[in-house]
Design an enzyme around this catalytic site. Structure first.
Site, PDB file in Angstrom:
ATOM      1  N   HIS A 103       0.854  -1.196   0.000  1.00 26.75           N
ATOM      2  CA  HIS A 103       0.000   0.000   0.000  1.00 26.75           C
ATOM      3  C   HIS A 103       0.883   1.237   0.000  1.00 26.75           C
ATOM      4  CE1 HIS A 103       0.816  -1.168   4.154  1.00 26.75           C
ATOM      5  NE2 HIS A 103       0.804   0.120   4.443  1.00 26.75           N
ATOM      6  N   HIS A 105       0.975   5.307   0.944  1.00 19.31           N
ATOM      7  CA  HIS A 105       0.334   6.388   1.708  1.00 19.31           C
ATOM      8  C   HIS A 105       0.404   7.689   0.897  1.00 19.31           C
ATOM      9  CE1 HIS A 105       0.590   4.298   5.755  1.00 19.31           C
ATOM     10  NE2 HIS A 105       1.530   3.630   5.113  1.00 19.31           N
TER      11      HIS A 105
HETATM   12  P1  AMP Z   1       2.081   0.497   7.314  1.00 19.26           P
HETATM   13  O1  AMP Z   1       1.873  -0.993   7.105  1.00 19.26           O
HETATM   14  O2  AMP Z   1       2.902   0.802   8.531  1.00 19.26           O
HETATM   15  O3  AMP Z   1       2.606   1.202   6.088  1.00 19.26           O
HETATM   16  O4  AMP Z   1       0.701   1.180   7.597  1.00 19.26           O
HETATM   17  C1  AMP Z   1      -0.522   0.515   7.651  1.00 19.26           C
HETATM   18  C2  AMP Z   1      -1.580   1.589   7.679  1.00 19.26           C
HETATM   19  O5  AMP Z   1      -2.831   0.962   7.520  1.00 19.26           O
HETATM   20  C3  AMP Z   1      -1.634   2.402   8.986  1.00 19.26           C
HETATM   21  O6  AMP Z   1      -1.492   3.781   8.677  1.00 19.26           O
HETATM   22  C4  AMP Z   1      -3.021   2.074   9.542  1.00 19.26           C
HETATM   23  O7  AMP Z   1      -3.612   3.168  10.192  1.00 19.26           O
HETATM   24  C5  AMP Z   1      -3.780   1.666   8.304  1.00 19.26           C
HETATM   25  N1  AMP Z   1      -4.893   0.750   8.513  1.00 19.26           N
HETATM   26  C6  AMP Z   1      -4.898  -0.404   9.211  1.00 19.26           C
HETATM   27  N2  AMP Z   1      -6.111  -0.991   9.173  1.00 19.26           N
HETATM   28  C7  AMP Z   1      -6.887  -0.184   8.415  1.00 19.26           C
HETATM   29  C8  AMP Z   1      -8.260  -0.228   7.999  1.00 19.26           C
HETATM   30  N3  AMP Z   1      -9.071  -1.236   8.366  1.00 19.26           N
HETATM   31  N4  AMP Z   1      -8.745   0.783   7.227  1.00 19.26           N
HETATM   32  C9  AMP Z   1      -7.931   1.806   6.869  1.00 19.26           C
HETATM   33  N5  AMP Z   1      -6.638   1.901   7.222  1.00 19.26           N
HETATM   34  C10 AMP Z   1      -6.122   0.934   7.988  1.00 19.26           C
END
Ligand code: AMP
Ligand code: ZN
Length: 119
Positions: A103, A105
């Site tokens: 993903h 950001h």
């Molecule tokens: P990272 O894997 O550290 O790059 O970030 C994972 C991101 O996913 C974090 O910013 C979380 O806040 C976000 N996240 C986790 N679960 C959900 C969800 N159900 N819906 C939207 N965002 C999510």
């Protein structure tokens, strides 16, 4: 589908099993609002298929992905939620990846928002 994908939160969002705030969709990607936003409008761009990191995303999706990122970012600028933005991608655990489904950001930024470190 394999167990790994059944347990994956972003695969479950893609399948509609978990609720999310979808903001945009293309053939192979969708965009949702992050549940723990670093700033208002913080959006995640997620491939519909289960890829773990950038290295797993096929090259032939590159153009669609770039166009999709640009669309999400320019929408945030047009809606006046952002004067600028950061694009961040954490790949694997040591780099801060918590959700093991690739993903990207898109983090809206504004003058004096005081946000320091993006990881
Ligand atoms: P990272 O894997 O550290 O790059 O970030 C994972 C991101 O996913 C974090 O910013 C979380 O806040 C976000 N996240 C986790 N679960 C959900 C969800 N159900 N819906 C939207 N965002 C999510
Ligand atoms: Zn997944």
């Amino acid at each position: 589908m394999s167990k790994r994908e059944d347990d994956c939160i972003f695969c479950r969002i893609a399948k509609g099993e978990i609720k999310s705030e979808k903001v945009l969709e293309s053939n192979n990607f969708f965009a949702v609002l992050d549940i723990h936003p670093k700033s208002e409008g913080h959006t995640l761009i997620i491939p519909k298929k289960h890829f773990v990191t950038l290295l797993d995303i096929p090259n032939n999706l590159g153009q669609e992905l770039l166009e999709f990122i640009k669309k999400v970012a320019s929408n945030l600028m047009d809606q006046k939620r952002a004067d600028g933005f950061n694009i961040v991608m954490n790949n694997l655990e040591c780099a801060g990846q918590i959700v093991r489904h690739a993903h990207i950001h898109v983090i809206p930024r504004n003058e004096g928002d005081g946000i320091i470190g993006m990881v």
